[in-house]
Design an enzyme around this catalytic site. Structure first.
Site, mmCIF file in Angstrom:
data_model
loop_
_atom_site.group_PDB
_atom_site.id
_atom_site.type_symbol
_atom_site.label_atom_id
_atom_site.label_comp_id
_atom_site.label_asym_id
_atom_site.label_seq_id
_atom_site.Cartn_x
_atom_site.Cartn_y
_atom_site.Cartn_z
ATOM 1 N N ASN A 59 61.880 109.684 -9.345
ATOM 2 C CA ASN A 59 62.449 111.100 -10.044
ATOM 3 C C ASN A 59 61.383 111.588 -9.060
ATOM 4 O OD1 ASN A 59 60.334 109.318 -11.665
ATOM 5 N ND2 ASN A 59 60.171 111.183 -12.790
ATOM 6 N N SER A 63 70.466 110.072 -18.379
ATOM 7 C CA SER A 63 70.101 111.219 -18.902
ATOM 8 C C SER A 63 71.076 112.377 -18.388
ATOM 9 C CB SER A 63 68.855 111.967 -19.216
ATOM 10 O OG SER A 63 68.209 111.760 -20.512
ATOM 11 N N ALA A 64 72.314 112.888 -19.138
ATOM 12 C CA ALA A 64 73.258 114.532 -19.022
ATOM 13 C C ALA A 64 72.719 115.300 -18.193
ATOM 14 C CB ALA A 64 73.929 114.859 -20.153
ATOM 15 N N HIS A 65 71.801 115.517 -18.955
ATOM 16 C CA HIS A 65 71.014 116.863 -18.220
ATOM 17 C C HIS A 65 71.014 116.730 -16.297
ATOM 18 C CE1 HIS A 65 66.747 116.543 -18.078
ATOM 19 N NE2 HIS A 65 66.758 115.779 -19.352
ATOM 20 N N CYS A 115 56.818 115.641 -16.632
ATOM 21 C CA CYS A 115 56.645 115.549 -18.057
ATOM 22 C C CYS A 115 55.198 115.322 -17.790
ATOM 23 C CB CYS A 115 57.128 113.987 -18.561
ATOM 24 S SG CYS A 115 58.676 114.049 -18.158
ATOM 25 N N ALA A 155 67.090 109.914 -21.590
ATOM 26 C CA ALA A 155 67.089 108.352 -21.570
ATOM 27 C C ALA A 155 65.769 107.727 -21.825
ATOM 28 C CB ALA A 155 66.324 108.814 -19.722
ATOM 29 N N THR A 156 65.306 108.889 -22.374
ATOM 30 C CA THR A 156 63.801 109.114 -23.311
ATOM 31 C C THR A 156 63.899 107.524 -24.156
ATOM 32 O OG1 THR A 156 62.017 110.625 -22.283
ATOM 33 C CG2 THR A 156 61.646 109.325 -24.248
ATOM 34 N N THR A 170 74.430 110.913 -36.734
ATOM 35 C CA THR A 170 76.101 112.279 -36.144
ATOM 36 C C THR A 170 75.719 112.349 -34.613
ATOM 37 O OG1 THR A 170 76.057 112.769 -38.612
ATOM 38 C CG2 THR A 170 77.002 114.144 -36.763
ATOM 39 N N GLN A 173 67.880 108.945 -12.519
ATOM 40 C CA GLN A 173 68.070 109.685 -11.431
ATOM 41 C C GLN A 173 68.464 108.620 -9.886
ATOM 42 O OE1 GLN A 173 66.716 112.347 -10.358
ATOM 43 N NE2 GLN A 173 65.376 112.353 -12.470
HETATM 44 C C1 LIG Z 1 63.196 108.001 -14.463
HETATM 45 C C2 LIG Z 1 63.534 109.251 -14.895
HETATM 46 N N1 LIG Z 1 63.695 108.473 -16.331
HETATM 47 C C3 LIG Z 1 64.016 108.741 -17.401
HETATM 48 C C4 LIG Z 1 63.382 110.400 -17.684
HETATM 49 C C5 LIG Z 1 63.618 111.568 -19.225
HETATM 50 O O1 LIG Z 1 64.389 112.035 -19.050
HETATM 51 P P1 LIG Z 1 64.426 113.062 -20.512
HETATM 52 O O2 LIG Z 1 64.568 111.877 -21.341
HETATM 53 O O3 LIG Z 1 66.045 112.713 -19.797
HETATM 54 O O4 LIG Z 1 63.484 113.655 -20.350
HETATM 55 C C6 LIG Z 1 63.222 110.904 -16.014
HETATM 56 C C7 LIG Z 1 63.157 112.818 -16.848
HETATM 57 N N2 LIG Z 1 62.454 113.225 -15.325
HETATM 58 C C8 LIG Z 1 61.623 114.085 -15.408
HETATM 59 C C9 LIG Z 1 61.659 115.133 -16.131
HETATM 60 O O5 LIG Z 1 61.466 116.203 -15.720
HETATM 61 N N3 LIG Z 1 60.941 116.197 -14.013
HETATM 62 C C10 LIG Z 1 60.887 114.677 -13.727
HETATM 63 O O6 LIG Z 1 60.704 114.012 -13.240
HETATM 64 C C11 LIG Z 1 63.329 110.561 -15.048
HETATM 65 O O7 LIG Z 1 63.176 111.299 -13.976
#
Ligand SMILES: Cc1ncc(COP(=O)(O)O)c(CNc2co[nH]c2=O)c1O
Length: 398
Positions: A153, A201-203, A328, A71-72, A239, A181
């Site tokens: 989040n 973000s999948a995780h 983060c 997602a970043t 890729t 989220q």
């Molecule tokens: C709203 C939101 N956007 C973007 C990200 C970034 O996701 P990534 O690119 O997959 O890392 C997070 C990760 N949030 C958190 C990561 O660790 N604790 C959290 O609340 C998030 O909560």
């Protein structure tokens, strides 16, 4: 006992997802862009994964879903390519976002401010959200983008995305929402929400780390963030991580189909409420932002007189994983930025503990966590130099 209550940071990969991914490491390992059968043998499952992703967020067939690393990347892509397309090459010079976005949004906006872009960071109210009217008032003639998250989040608070989308449509301003989220916890319907782009973000929904996506509504032009090969129709070169993309599709399918959402609300929401109710029985505790209008798995609780990091350490000694906020940002000992945004004083802003559950938690784990939270609070308050319990007036006569 090991109790994982930090699912907003990352989640366990669902076993079913892992099974789906396995063949694409050592058996079906071709490059999807190769013309031979080693490459084309990946296509069936990749197309199925895309179908799951489109279905999961109710994207229209003519829209795009571009696979990113996370997602970043998706958030940075939106912010920086809108800068390229509408600010450097256009007449705009303003972005509207909120004070409680993830650093992937706020840091990208801070970067653009150094380039002369003007950014409005809307405050949130005492419930930790903002309303569409505030967005409407902030939009200017030179506003290039509105980016407001779908769910926070740290608090789990859900933002009025549909109403904000309607305002942006009325004003003719591009609208992006960071849905990282929200997916898998609440319904995300991109057509109903009037949104032009969303990140995910999948995780965060039991898929693998290192893969995410950017949904782009048909007709929205956005310069590529990554140039090179013709993958993703040239919108994102590089890729594709085939196994992870297939895993993300399966995870989205599992997380968003009707049964899963209902289960999430009933099972996870019940467990979260049980944990929260037990903690709120401890004097001088409060749910930051209140208990309404949240994702069913999240609670951000302030425990007066207990430093968040001390609490985390104590819980970790008993196998319980929680957090004081976004991983983060949690390495440094600064106050929780979201709590600061609420106007919390510095002392309160250091006392926030976030518990974020998932469908893999159970009642036995919650009972264990409650037992150890109570013990940790008692221990930490007893050694606190600043905390003394003052019974409320109605209790003083007891
Ligand atoms: C709203 C939101 N956007 C973007 C990200 C970034 O996701 P990534 O690119 O997959 O890392 C997070 C990760 N949030 C958190 C990561 O660790 N604790 C959290 O609340 C998030 O909560």
């Amino acid at each position: 006992m090991q109790v994982y209550l930090d699912n907003n940071a990352t989640t366990k990969v669902d076993e079913k997802v892992f099974e789906e991914m396995k063949p694409f490491f050592c058996e079906v390992y071709g490059n999807p862009n190769s013309l031979h059968s080693f490459g084309s043998s990946t296509h069936k499952k990749m197309l199925e994964a895309l179908d799951y992703l489109y279905e999961g967020i109710n994207a229209a067939d003519e829209d795009d879903i571009i696979i990113t690393a996370n997602a970043t990347e998706a958030n940075n892509w939106v912010i920086k390519s809108v800068w390229l397309d509408k600010i450097l090459d256009g007449e705009k010079n303003h972005i509207v976002t909120s004070e409680v976005e993830h650093p992937a949004i706020t840091a990208a906006c801070n970067f653009l401010e150094k380039k002369g872009v003007e950014v409005t960071y809307l405050n949130v109210n005492e419930e930790g959200i903002l309303d569409a009217e505030a967005v409407k008032k902030a939009i200017r003639e030179d506003t290039a983008l509105v980016s407001i998250m779908w769910a926070n989040n740290e608090t789990g608070k859900i933002f009025p995305v549909k109403e904000i989308g309607a305002v942006c449509r009325e004003k003719g301003v591009l609208f992006h929402s960071d849905a990282t989220q929200a997916i898998g916890k609440v319904e995300v319907d991109v057509q109903d929400a009037n949104v032009d782009m969303i990140s995910f973000s999948a995780h965060k929904f039991h898929g693998p780390k290192g893969v995410g996506g950017l949904y782009i509504k048909k007709g929205v032009e956005l310069s590529p963030y990554m140039h090179g090969g013709e993958q993703m129709d040239g919108r994102r070169a590089g890729t594709v991580d085939v196994a992870s993309m297939i895993g993300m599709g399966k995870a989205m399918h599992l997380a968003t189909n009707t049964m899963a959402i209902a289960y999430e609300k009933n099972h996870v929401g019940m467990l979260r409420d049980k944990l929260e109710n037990a903690i709120l029985k401890i004097p001088d505790t409060i749910v930051i932002g209140g208990r309404e209008n949240r994702t069913p798995n999240t609670t951000l609780i302030s425990i007066k007189g207990v430093e968040g990091e001390s609490m985390l350490w104590d819980l970790n000694q008993n196998g319980i994983a929680a957090s004081t906020g976004s991983a983060c940002a949690s390495e440094d000992l600064e106050a929780n930025p979201v709590m600061n945004a609420f106007g919390s004083d510095s002392e309160l802003a250091h006392t926030g503990i976030r518990f974020s559950l998932s469908r893999f938690n159970n009642e036995e784990q919650i009972d264990y966590a409650i037992e150890h939270i109570k013990k940790a609070v008692e221990r930490l308050r007893n050694i606190s130099s600043s905390y003394a319990y003052t019974p409320k007036s109605h209790e003083s006569g007891l």
